[in-house]
Design a protein around this motif. Structure first.
Motif, PDB file in Angstrom:
ATOM      1  N   CYS A  30      26.347 -14.049  -1.194  1.00  0.00           N
ATOM      2  CA  CYS A  30      25.266 -13.156  -0.757  1.00  0.00           C
ATOM      3  C   CYS A  30      25.304 -11.819  -1.482  1.00  0.00           C
ATOM      4  O   CYS A  30      24.267 -11.274  -1.855  1.00  0.00           O
ATOM      5  N   LEU A  34      22.428 -10.079  -4.354  1.00  0.00           N
ATOM      6  CA  LEU A  34      21.747  -8.800  -4.142  1.00  0.00           C
ATOM      7  C   LEU A  34      21.157  -8.247  -5.444  1.00  0.00           C
ATOM      8  O   LEU A  34      20.476  -7.224  -5.419  1.00  0.00           O
ATOM      9  N   LEU A  81      18.333 -14.882  -2.320  1.00  0.00           N
ATOM     10  CA  LEU A  81      18.248 -14.421  -0.939  1.00  0.00           C
ATOM     11  C   LEU A  81      16.862 -14.755  -0.389  1.00  0.00           C
ATOM     12  O   LEU A  81      15.871 -14.743  -1.119  1.00  0.00           O
ATOM     13  N   ALA A  87      18.270  -9.444   2.425  1.00  0.00           N
ATOM     14  CA  ALA A  87      18.933  -8.529   1.500  1.00  0.00           C
ATOM     15  C   ALA A  87      19.398  -7.263   2.209  1.00  0.00           C
ATOM     16  O   ALA A  87      20.528  -6.799   2.005  1.00  0.00           O
ATOM     17  N   HIS A  88      18.539  -6.697   3.052  1.00  0.00           N
ATOM     18  CA  HIS A  88      18.919  -5.474   3.757  1.00  0.00           C
ATOM     19  C   HIS A  88      20.048  -5.734   4.745  1.00  0.00           C
ATOM     20  O   HIS A  88      20.915  -4.876   4.952  1.00  0.00           O
ATOM     21  N   GLU A  91      23.199  -5.797   2.585  1.00  0.00           N
ATOM     22  CA  GLU A  91      23.503  -4.457   2.071  1.00  0.00           C
ATOM     23  C   GLU A  91      23.966  -3.526   3.186  1.00  0.00           C
ATOM     24  O   GLU A  91      24.913  -2.754   3.021  1.00  0.00           O
ATOM     25  N   CYS A 124      19.594  -3.134  -5.733  1.00  0.00           N
ATOM     26  CA  CYS A 124      19.871  -3.558  -4.363  1.00  0.00           C
ATOM     27  C   CYS A 124      18.719  -4.475  -3.994  1.00  0.00           C
ATOM     28  O   CYS A 124      17.666  -4.003  -3.550  1.00  0.00           O
ATOM     29  N   TYR A 125      18.883  -5.764  -4.265  1.00  0.00           N
ATOM     30  CA  TYR A 125      17.831  -6.771  -4.143  1.00  0.00           C
ATOM     31  C   TYR A 125      16.736  -6.468  -5.163  1.00  0.00           C
ATOM     32  O   TYR A 125      16.827  -6.894  -6.303  1.00  0.00           O
ATOM     33  N   ARG A 216      24.722  -6.765 -11.103  1.00  0.00           N
ATOM     34  CA  ARG A 216      23.728  -5.865 -10.505  1.00  0.00           C
ATOM     35  C   ARG A 216      23.659  -4.502 -11.186  1.00  0.00           C
ATOM     36  O   ARG A 216      22.710  -3.757 -10.971  1.00  0.00           O
TER      37      ARG A 216
END
Length: 240
Positions: A30, A34, A81, A87-88, A91, A124-125, A216
């Motif tokens: 996961c 992201l 995702l 995603a949130h 994170e 972030c995603y 990322r």
């Protein structure tokens, strides 16, 4: 004796969701996803250093639990995702862990360099995070484009600013126009939602930012540093 029902029907579903992330391999998958991109099952297996059969079992659980979505193309199975909410969730949980725990010192120079790159800038995603993301949110606030008094909200000038760059904000999207997202390295909110995603796409397409390697991490280019200073007054040294 009949089993008593839970007083809150959401309790079993919450427990099942928590169980999905209560495994280091599934958590690693996961976190890797992201970056907002789709990975093959083989890529995720290599990333987490597990056998393909083990990865397949874990990925099946994540898909069944609604955290991941899959798509098959020929012999390949691609995972991503399931959406912004997933995603949130990941994170925000990562931010909580970093906030509460004493950070572990990197064991190798490579690990230290990777950590430094993620702190400087990352996706972030589908939006920008790290020092770059925080610098953008702060600069937009100082210039009256973004309000942070009670959550995030674009001002009329902020909407005009996006329009001036030629960035269309999807008015029919079910996602909020703007959303604050707690940054797990800076421990402050950066810009998410429709506007955050649109700005990230624009920054990458215009090569204000480029990805570093296959993860990322992103960094601002020389052109990006000039553009961010011109449009938002962000000093280049603050995002290097």
């Amino acid at each position: 004796m009949a089993r008593m029902a839970h007083p809150d029907p959401a309790a079993p579903r919450l427990a099942a969701l928590a169980a999905l992330l209560a495994d280091e391999t599934r958590a690693a998958f996961c976190l890797a996803l992201l970056d907002g991109r789709a990975w093959t099952a083989g890529e995720l297996a290599r990333y987490a250093s597990v056998a393909p059969s083990t990865a397949s079992e874990h990925l099946g659980k994540l898909v069944a639990g609604g955290l991941l979505a899959e798509e098959r193309q020929g012999r390949h199975r691609y995972l991503r995702l399931a959406g912004e909410r997933a995603a949130h969730l990941v994170e925000d949980l990562a931010a909580q862990v970093v906030t509460d725990a004493v950070p572990e010192r990197p064991r190798t120079l490579r690990a230290a360099s990777a950590g430094s790159a993620l702190t400087r800038g990352r996706t972030c995603y589908d939006h920008l995070a790290g020092r770059i993301g925080i610098a953008i949110a702060d600069a937009m606030t100082v210039r009256g484009l973004l309000e942070q008094d009670a959550g995030f909200a674009l001002t009329d000038d902020g909407i005009g600013w996006f329009g001036g760059l030629g960035i269309a904000l999807e008015s029919r999207s079910r996602r909020p126009l703007v959303r604050s997202c707690l940054d797990w390295t800076e421990r402050r909110p950066h810009l998410a939602g429709v506007a955050g995603a649109a700005l990230c796409r624009y920054a990458l397409d215009a090569r204000w930012c480029v990805r570093i390697g296959s993860g990322r991490a992103v960094k601002a280019t020389a052109e990006g540093e000039r553009a961010l200073y011109e449009h938002l007054g962000i000093e280049p040294d603050s995002i290097r």
